[in-house]
Design an enzyme around this catalytic site. Sequence first.
Site, PDB file in Angstrom:
ATOM      1  N   LYS A 107     -13.991   3.683  32.677  1.00 12.63           N
ATOM      2  CA  LYS A 107     -14.795   3.297  33.788  1.00 12.63           C
ATOM      3  C   LYS A 107     -15.553   2.130  33.149  1.00 12.63           C
ATOM      4  O   LYS A 107     -16.172   1.991  32.058  1.00 12.63           O
ATOM      5  CB  LYS A 107     -15.985   4.323  34.022  1.00 12.63           C
ATOM      6  CG  LYS A 107     -16.680   4.009  35.161  1.00 12.63           C
ATOM      7  CD  LYS A 107     -16.291   3.961  36.509  1.00 12.63           C
ATOM      8  CE  LYS A 107     -16.875   3.400  37.496  1.00 12.63           C
ATOM      9  NZ  LYS A 107     -16.502   1.992  37.729  1.00 12.63           N
ATOM     10  N   GLN A 139     -19.432   0.339  26.344  1.00 18.60           N
ATOM     11  CA  GLN A 139     -19.368   1.009  27.844  1.00 18.60           C
ATOM     12  C   GLN A 139     -18.884   2.482  27.216  1.00 18.60           C
ATOM     13  O   GLN A 139     -19.466   3.429  27.893  1.00 18.60           O
ATOM     14  CB  GLN A 139     -18.258   0.494  28.519  1.00 18.60           C
ATOM     15  CG  GLN A 139     -18.176   0.840  29.939  1.00 18.60           C
ATOM     16  CD  GLN A 139     -19.371  -0.037  30.733  1.00 18.60           C
ATOM     17  OE1 GLN A 139     -19.187  -1.286  30.577  1.00 18.60           O
ATOM     18  NE2 GLN A 139     -19.849   0.518  31.710  1.00 18.60           N
ATOM     19  N   LYS A 150     -22.541   4.019  26.616  1.00 12.86           N
ATOM     20  CA  LYS A 150     -23.393   3.836  27.821  1.00 12.86           C
ATOM     21  C   LYS A 150     -22.947   4.752  28.734  1.00 12.86           C
ATOM     22  O   LYS A 150     -23.678   5.505  29.295  1.00 12.86           O
ATOM     23  CB  LYS A 150     -23.118   2.440  28.453  1.00 12.86           C
ATOM     24  CG  LYS A 150     -23.853   2.116  29.497  1.00 12.86           C
ATOM     25  CD  LYS A 150     -23.549   1.143  30.558  1.00 12.86           C
ATOM     26  CE  LYS A 150     -23.378  -0.218  29.389  1.00 12.86           C
ATOM     27  NZ  LYS A 150     -23.325  -1.542  30.442  1.00 12.86           N
ATOM     28  N   LYS A 187     -13.085  -1.581  30.201  1.00 16.12           N
ATOM     29  CA  LYS A 187     -13.768  -2.903  30.912  1.00 16.12           C
ATOM     30  C   LYS A 187     -12.696  -4.295  30.994  1.00 16.12           C
ATOM     31  O   LYS A 187     -11.521  -3.903  30.391  1.00 16.12           O
ATOM     32  CB  LYS A 187     -14.643  -3.453  29.899  1.00 16.12           C
ATOM     33  CG  LYS A 187     -15.642  -4.460  30.153  1.00 16.12           C
ATOM     34  CD  LYS A 187     -17.002  -3.964  30.652  1.00 16.12           C
ATOM     35  CE  LYS A 187     -17.821  -4.950  31.617  1.00 16.12           C
ATOM     36  NZ  LYS A 187     -19.277  -4.132  31.963  1.00 16.12           N
ATOM     37  N   GLY A 215     -17.808  -4.024  39.218  1.00 16.97           N
ATOM     38  CA  GLY A 215     -18.201  -5.461  38.948  1.00 16.97           C
ATOM     39  C   GLY A 215     -18.899  -5.612  37.762  1.00 16.97           C
ATOM     40  O   GLY A 215     -19.204  -4.877  37.089  1.00 16.97           O
ATOM     41  N   ASP A 216     -19.238  -6.934  37.551  1.00 16.93           N
ATOM     42  CA  ASP A 216     -19.975  -7.308  36.293  1.00 16.93           C
ATOM     43  C   ASP A 216     -20.227  -8.906  36.660  1.00 16.93           C
ATOM     44  O   ASP A 216     -20.372  -9.180  37.697  1.00 16.93           O
ATOM     45  CB  ASP A 216     -19.073  -7.360  34.822  1.00 16.93           C
ATOM     46  CG  ASP A 216     -19.834  -7.304  33.773  1.00 16.93           C
ATOM     47  OD1 ASP A 216     -20.774  -6.495  33.209  1.00 16.93           O
ATOM     48  OD2 ASP A 216     -19.956  -8.470  33.020  1.00 16.93           O
ATOM     49  N   THR A 234     -28.369  -1.117  38.725  1.00 19.01           N
ATOM     50  CA  THR A 234     -28.722  -1.637  37.180  1.00 19.01           C
ATOM     51  C   THR A 234     -30.012  -2.076  37.158  1.00 19.01           C
ATOM     52  O   THR A 234     -30.760  -1.938  36.113  1.00 19.01           O
ATOM     53  CB  THR A 234     -27.532  -2.837  36.900  1.00 19.01           C
ATOM     54  OG1 THR A 234     -26.431  -2.338  37.469  1.00 19.01           O
ATOM     55  CG2 THR A 234     -27.640  -3.029  35.567  1.00 19.01           C
ATOM     56  N   ASN A 281     -26.992 -10.007  40.207  1.00 20.30           N
ATOM     57  CA  ASN A 281     -27.360  -8.614  40.448  1.00 20.30           C
ATOM     58  C   ASN A 281     -28.452  -7.987  39.918  1.00 20.30           C
ATOM     59  O   ASN A 281     -29.154  -7.322  40.344  1.00 20.30           O
ATOM     60  CB  ASN A 281     -26.109  -7.898  40.469  1.00 20.30           C
ATOM     61  CG  ASN A 281     -26.216  -6.485  41.177  1.00 20.30           C
ATOM     62  OD1 ASN A 281     -26.206  -5.561  40.130  1.00 20.30           O
ATOM     63  ND2 ASN A 281     -26.633  -6.293  42.434  1.00 20.30           N
ATOM     64  N   SER A 323     -22.163   4.312  39.796  1.00 20.65           N
ATOM     65  CA  SER A 323     -20.784   4.155  40.041  1.00 20.65           C
ATOM     66  C   SER A 323     -20.264   5.431  39.895  1.00 20.65           C
ATOM     67  O   SER A 323     -19.551   5.809  40.723  1.00 20.65           O
ATOM     68  CB  SER A 323     -20.276   3.368  38.994  1.00 20.65           C
ATOM     69  OG  SER A 323     -20.163   1.709  39.535  1.00 20.65           O
TER      70      SER A 323
HETATM   71  N1  GLU Z   1     -20.600  -3.913  34.626  1.00 27.55           N
HETATM   72  C1  GLU Z   1     -21.521  -2.749  34.711  1.00 27.55           C
HETATM   73  C2  GLU Z   1     -21.746  -2.388  33.295  1.00 27.55           C
HETATM   74  O1  GLU Z   1     -21.969  -3.233  32.323  1.00 27.55           O
HETATM   75  C3  GLU Z   1     -21.011  -1.635  35.587  1.00 27.55           C
HETATM   76  C4  GLU Z   1     -19.965  -1.016  35.473  1.00 27.55           C
HETATM   77  C5  GLU Z   1     -19.534  -0.134  36.486  1.00 27.55           C
HETATM   78  O2  GLU Z   1     -20.139   0.138  37.269  1.00 27.55           O
HETATM   79  O3  GLU Z   1     -18.278   0.500  36.203  1.00 27.55           O
HETATM   80  O4  GLU Z   1     -22.132  -1.110  32.890  1.00 27.55           O
END
Ligand code: GLU
Length: 460
Positions: free
Chosen positions: A104, A125, A128, A140, A179-180, A224, A255, A392
């Site tokens: 994810k 990630q 996190k 990612k 997204g990012d 976020t 965002n 998410s």
């Molecule tokens: N890009 C965001 C992050 O850095 C969200 C990733 C997501 O929602 O999967 O965590």
Amino acid sequence: MPTIVETKQTDTQIAKDYVNRVYEAVIKRNPNESEFHQAVKEIFDSLVPVFEKHPKYMENGILERISEPERMITFRVPWVDDQGKVQVNRGFRVQFNSNIGPYKGGLRFHPSVNASIIKFLGFEQIFKNSLTGQPIGGGKGGSDFDPKGKSDGEVMRFTQSFMTELAKHIGPDVDVPAGDIGVGAREIGYMFGQYKRLRGGYEAGILTGKGVGYGGSLTRTEATGYGTVYFVEEMLKDKGLSFDGSTVVVSGSGNVSIYAIEKATQLGAKVVACSDSNGYIYDKNGINLETVKRLKEVERKRISEYVAEHPEAEYHEGCAGIWLIPCDIALPCATQNEIDEASAKVLVNNGVKAVGEGANMPSTLEAIDIFHENNVLFGPAKAVNAGGVAVSALEMAQNSMRLSWTFEEVDAKLQEIMTNIYRNSVNAAAEYGHPDNLVVGANIAGFLKVADAMMVQGVI
Ligand code: GLU
């Protein structure tokens, strides 16, 4: 007979030697990937107390495995621009770790994207996502495509081409992108449409950050930025402080920044500055968020346009200058390494009390040291900005159940998740001998859950 003190030093040395050995191997195997090295170093250094206390984690090749992606996919993305000319970009997806759930993580479209950037983001990630308490692994992706200045048609053709290749590697139980930077509602919409068309079925859980009308979750847009402020508010509360009455600087105007500004303002703060990659605005009366939202979310214009509508505000070229503005709380929400040692020193000299990282890895390792040495409350990215990916995961849950929660329900869950991340980080920091060091606490808390899953799932 060695004394107890000597034995302890030996344990520390064994743990440090192990960590350094694996780190050297990572550098050697991934040459010239400075951002990836930086992310690995930060995590590895903070795990020394874990290996010291529980040598079992050194025996299972956990570090060697966790720092090597399960899979790294690179692909060609050809598309045709508005002039009829063929363009070629490079697409990436790193599937880093799937021990606690499907991969994810977001997709970043930005000219700076390369293997190092994608791997640093994917590595972060893992930890996190673990911290959120949700069942999601780390991944990612993205492309060196620059959406800036492109027409809607160009963005659509590029994202369709990107998804045509990516679709071979993802699935609601396999890998769920979102997204990012450079990937928002428009890009997710085009990618969802293309995936649906290729798949020949409606798999709502294939992407998150979808529009609310077609399977998205309420509060995902805000998550976020709101989560960043919820985390920092917890951090402040523990020291008898709060956002109320404080002066705040938020870098970026995407965002994350927009919703961090919104929530900080709701909690009584005055946000005096924000930025984009060209420069920053300073509005001593407090930023007018409606103008920023319209400029950035609707009109896709530069932040410099703000001063045309608000002549009392100042615009300055160059985004790094934003850290010269005195503030109580700094929320870097733009991009990696936007606060270096020099900017950290300026913030400290100007009396900053707290820093919360809304972007991914916005502070250099040297900047983090400056904040710690000067007792600035410091919230690291993988804890502070985890609210986005947490919601998410809630979007995935709603898709699986085929129902939708209200804004209030999701927001309440988000607040609970951010409080838990804060508490777990504080507790891990104290338990492993580094009270108040949330970098160490968040890294250890995120690591342990993944490491335990890796221990019982065999050498894979
Ligand atoms: N890009 C965001 C992050 O850095 C969200 C990733 C997501 O929602 O999967 O965590």
